[in-house]
Design a protein around this motif. Structure first.
Motif, mmCIF file in Angstrom:
data_model
loop_
_atom_site.group_PDB
_atom_site.id
_atom_site.type_symbol
_atom_site.label_atom_id
_atom_site.label_comp_id
_atom_site.label_asym_id
_atom_site.label_seq_id
_atom_site.Cartn_x
_atom_site.Cartn_y
_atom_site.Cartn_z
ATOM 1 N N UNK A 129 9.329 11.162 9.603
ATOM 2 C CA UNK A 129 8.742 11.657 10.841
ATOM 3 C C UNK A 129 8.683 13.193 10.888
ATOM 4 N N UNK A 130 8.818 13.866 9.748
ATOM 5 C CA UNK A 130 8.787 15.316 9.759
ATOM 6 C C UNK A 130 7.419 15.827 10.189
ATOM 7 N N UNK A 131 6.380 15.346 9.507
ATOM 8 C CA UNK A 131 5.026 15.770 9.826
ATOM 9 C C UNK A 131 4.112 14.553 9.743
ATOM 10 N N UNK A 132 4.311 13.642 10.621
ATOM 11 C CA UNK A 132 3.510 12.422 10.624
ATOM 12 C C UNK A 132 4.143 11.357 9.761
ATOM 13 N N UNK A 133 3.366 10.340 9.462
ATOM 14 C CA UNK A 133 3.886 9.180 8.722
ATOM 15 C C UNK A 133 3.337 9.163 7.318
ATOM 16 N N UNK A 134 4.168 8.799 6.378
ATOM 17 C CA UNK A 134 3.748 8.618 4.988
ATOM 18 C C UNK A 134 4.311 7.308 4.492
ATOM 19 N N UNK A 135 3.809 6.836 3.379
ATOM 20 C CA UNK A 135 4.278 5.603 2.777
ATOM 21 C C UNK A 135 4.807 5.927 1.397
ATOM 22 N N UNK A 136 5.969 5.440 1.069
ATOM 23 C CA UNK A 136 6.530 5.684 -0.256
ATOM 24 C C UNK A 136 7.453 4.554 -0.640
ATOM 25 N N UNK B 153 -6.266 5.000 12.661
ATOM 26 C CA UNK B 153 -6.049 6.436 12.493
ATOM 27 C C UNK B 153 -5.082 6.965 13.549
ATOM 28 N N UNK B 154 -5.223 6.484 14.774
ATOM 29 C CA UNK B 154 -4.311 6.903 15.836
ATOM 30 C C UNK B 154 -2.893 6.423 15.590
ATOM 31 N N UNK B 155 -2.755 5.207 15.033
ATOM 32 C CA UNK B 155 -1.424 4.675 14.734
ATOM 33 C C UNK B 155 -0.737 5.491 13.653
ATOM 34 N N UNK C 40 2.979 4.922 12.628
ATOM 35 C CA UNK C 40 2.803 3.480 12.429
ATOM 36 C C UNK C 40 1.895 3.252 11.234
ATOM 37 N N UNK C 41 2.333 2.421 10.323
ATOM 38 C CA UNK C 41 1.523 2.078 9.162
ATOM 39 C C UNK C 41 0.718 0.829 9.494
ATOM 40 N N UNK C 42 -0.604 0.924 9.427
ATOM 41 C CA UNK C 42 -1.490 -0.216 9.631
ATOM 42 C C UNK C 42 -2.203 -0.483 8.321
ATOM 43 N N UNK C 43 -2.042 -1.681 7.790
ATOM 44 C CA UNK C 43 -2.623 -2.038 6.495
ATOM 45 C C UNK C 43 -3.572 -3.216 6.681
ATOM 46 N N UNK C 44 -4.850 -3.027 6.420
ATOM 47 C CA UNK C 44 -5.782 -4.161 6.475
ATOM 48 C C UNK C 44 -5.623 -5.046 5.248
ATOM 49 N N UNK C 45 -5.660 -6.351 5.464
ATOM 50 C CA UNK C 45 -5.483 -7.330 4.382
ATOM 51 C C UNK C 45 -6.583 -8.378 4.502
ATOM 52 N N UNK C 46 -7.192 -8.735 3.379
ATOM 53 C CA UNK C 46 -8.259 -9.738 3.369
ATOM 54 C C UNK C 46 -7.813 -10.991 2.631
ATOM 55 N N UNK C 47 -8.305 -12.128 3.054
ATOM 56 C CA UNK C 47 -8.005 -13.387 2.403
ATOM 57 C C UNK C 47 -8.467 -13.343 0.949
ATOM 58 N N UNK C 48 -7.605 -13.806 0.050
ATOM 59 C CA UNK C 48 -7.910 -13.768 -1.367
ATOM 60 C C UNK C 48 -7.501 -12.478 -2.045
ATOM 61 N N UNK C 49 -7.057 -11.479 -1.246
ATOM 62 C CA UNK C 49 -6.669 -10.175 -1.797
ATOM 63 C C UNK C 49 -5.331 -9.732 -1.196
ATOM 64 N N UNK C 50 -4.455 -10.700 -0.976
ATOM 65 C CA UNK C 50 -3.164 -10.387 -0.355
ATOM 66 C C UNK C 50 -2.323 -9.456 -1.220
ATOM 67 N N UNK C 51 -2.472 -9.567 -2.540
ATOM 68 C CA UNK C 51 -1.634 -8.751 -3.429
ATOM 69 C C UNK C 51 -1.935 -7.261 -3.287
ATOM 70 N N UNK C 52 -3.079 -6.913 -2.689
ATOM 71 C CA UNK C 52 -3.417 -5.501 -2.498
ATOM 72 C C UNK C 52 -2.757 -4.904 -1.266
ATOM 73 N N UNK C 53 -1.992 -5.731 -0.537
ATOM 74 C CA UNK C 53 -1.365 -5.234 0.689
ATOM 75 C C UNK C 53 -0.385 -4.099 0.409
ATOM 76 N N UNK C 54 0.216 -4.090 -0.786
ATOM 77 C CA UNK C 54 1.212 -3.078 -1.114
ATOM 78 C C UNK C 54 0.720 -2.109 -2.186
ATOM 79 N N UNK C 55 -0.596 -2.031 -2.359
ATOM 80 C CA UNK C 55 -1.132 -1.120 -3.368
ATOM 81 C C UNK C 55 -0.871 0.332 -2.991
ATOM 82 N N UNK C 56 -0.874 0.646 -1.678
ATOM 83 C CA UNK C 56 -0.597 2.010 -1.241
ATOM 84 C C UNK C 56 0.820 2.413 -1.583
#
Length: 402
Positions: free
Chosen positions: A183-190, A375-377, A382-398
């Motif tokens: 939370x230093x300067x917004x949200x990041x994913x690691x 973008x607002x989240x 807040x991390x918002x990750x879009x996921x599509x059917x058949x491509x669930x494994x890409x949910x953690x690509x970020x």
């Protein structure tokens, strides 16, 4: 009441049968001649058979339903075998047999067959249910119905043969990777640095960015001509609470499928997971790990329905006091709203790790409003990750590339 009406109808049909037989006999007596007596004697066997059929105990039939297994995954096929047996050899002109089961299966199979048993004491028939739908399905009884050739006399009986199968949600292979929010300067994913016992190596793997220099196994690196690092046992557990949105949605089956894939991936990673759903009633599973927990959560996911009277934002509002701060919060939903972002933002400010998975069907994409909310989240942590059917494994690509 239905049984009484059925008995009265049978009695009425039997009376009609006797009246017709009496009318044919009276016609033959008064009219005389070959034709009138031929009509009487031709009708007599049908009248006798109808009378005997009225006294025949159709409930003497015994039924056994054989199902290879009682646990399936969604979209699998199932073969059902029904065996009917009896002791007597009373001839039956026909037998209409129907296996009665829950409404959800009626679109996949009829379970109804017309048989001409004659003098047979044993009858076996099979039917197949293709593409089993998720859920808990009940098989109640086997209905048998017969009658005479003229349709004047009909009998029906229901043989109780209770069975139950559970169909688990279909899942996709998914490799879970922990999140960490700053939370230093917004949200990041690691990638979360999981503490390891560096005194005991359990294997080796290829070098990855971020590995310590002291972990390099020089002998293995020299043999393979590439840097190899030691793999250590994990000491720190990773607690996760998954919240499934059970509000009415057209994409609920895809949502349940992703939630099942997510839970399976988490447990295979060695982390501990709990589940919270609010349908007509609230159901919460404590955070635990292991295959027993996976089976328990999958069993619940097989039966859950999108029947929640509350929006997901209201569910989180009601659960504020019960959510564990040390557990990461993974929310699965098909509907991203401003109210949901506000509630998750409040949780993130209380040092919760909050990730929202926005689950879509294969041919569905995010709307412009959802992109704006995403973008607002992000600006609120807040991390918002879009996921599509058949491509669930890409949910953690970020997570993998960050």
């Amino acid at each position: 009441m239905k049984t009484l009406l059925r008995r009265m109808l049978s009695i009425w049909k039997l009376l009609i049968l006797f009246l017709l037989a009496g009318a044919a006999f009276a016609y033959a007596m008064f009219q005389g001649g070959f034709v009138s007596w031929f009509l009487f004697y031709s009708f007599l066997p049908f009248a006798i058979y109808g009378a005997l059929l009225a006294m025949y105990p159709l409930k003497e039939w015994k039924a056994v339903r054989k199902i290879a297994k009682h646990e399936y995954n969604a979209m699998e096929s199932m073969t059902v075998e029904v065996e009917l047996t009896r002791k007597s050899v009373f001839p039956l002109f026909y037998l209409l047999v129907e296996d009665k089961f829950s409404f959800a299966l009626k679109e996949k199979a009829s379970g109804k067959v017309l048989i001409f048993p004659g003098f047979k004491k044993r009858i076996v028939f099979t039917y197949q249910v293709d593409a089993l739908p998720r859920g808990e399905h009940l098989f109640n009884e086997v209905s048998v119905k017969t009658g005479d050739p003229l349709g004047l006399m009909e009998k029906e009986a229901a043989i109780a043969v209770p069975s139950r199968i559970i169909v688990y949600p279909v899942y996709e292979e998914l490799s879970y990777k922990p999140f960490s929010t700053h939370y230093d300067q917004g949200a990041t994913v690691s990638k979360e640095r999981v503490q390891r016992d560096t005194t005991m190596a359990v294997g080796i793997r290829e070098y990855q960015t971020g590995d310590r220099f002291s972990w390099i196994n020089w002998k293995a690196s020299a043999k393979r001509d590439s840097f190899m690092t030691k793999e250590f046992e994990q000491k720190q557990s990773h607690d996760i609470l998954v919240v499934l949105d059970c509000e009415k949605s057209n994409g609920f089956e895809t949502l349940v499928s992703f939630t099942a894939s997510l839970i399976r991936g988490i447990i295979r990673k060695g982390a501990q997971v709990g589940l919270l759903t609010v349908e007509k009633e609230r159901t919460a599973f404590p955070i635990r790990g292991g295959e027993g927990q996976r089976s328990l959560l999958f069993h619940h996911l097989a039966k859950c329905e999108d029947e929640s009277p509350l929006s997901l934002a209201n569910v989180l509002d009601n659960e504020m006091s019960t959510l564990q701060q040390q557990a990461a919060l993974l929310i699965t939903t098909t509907n991203l709203t401003k109210q949901l972002i506000e509630k998750t933002s409040y949780l993130a400010n209380k040092r919760h790790q909050v990730v929202v998975f926005l689950v879509k069907d294969a041919n569905e994409s995010m709307t412009q409003q959802e992109r704006s909310l995403k973008a607002g989240a992000s600006s609120r942590g807040i991390i918002v990750i879009p996921v599509s059917k058949g491509r669930f494994k890409e949910a953690f690509s970020e997570v993998a590339t960050s």
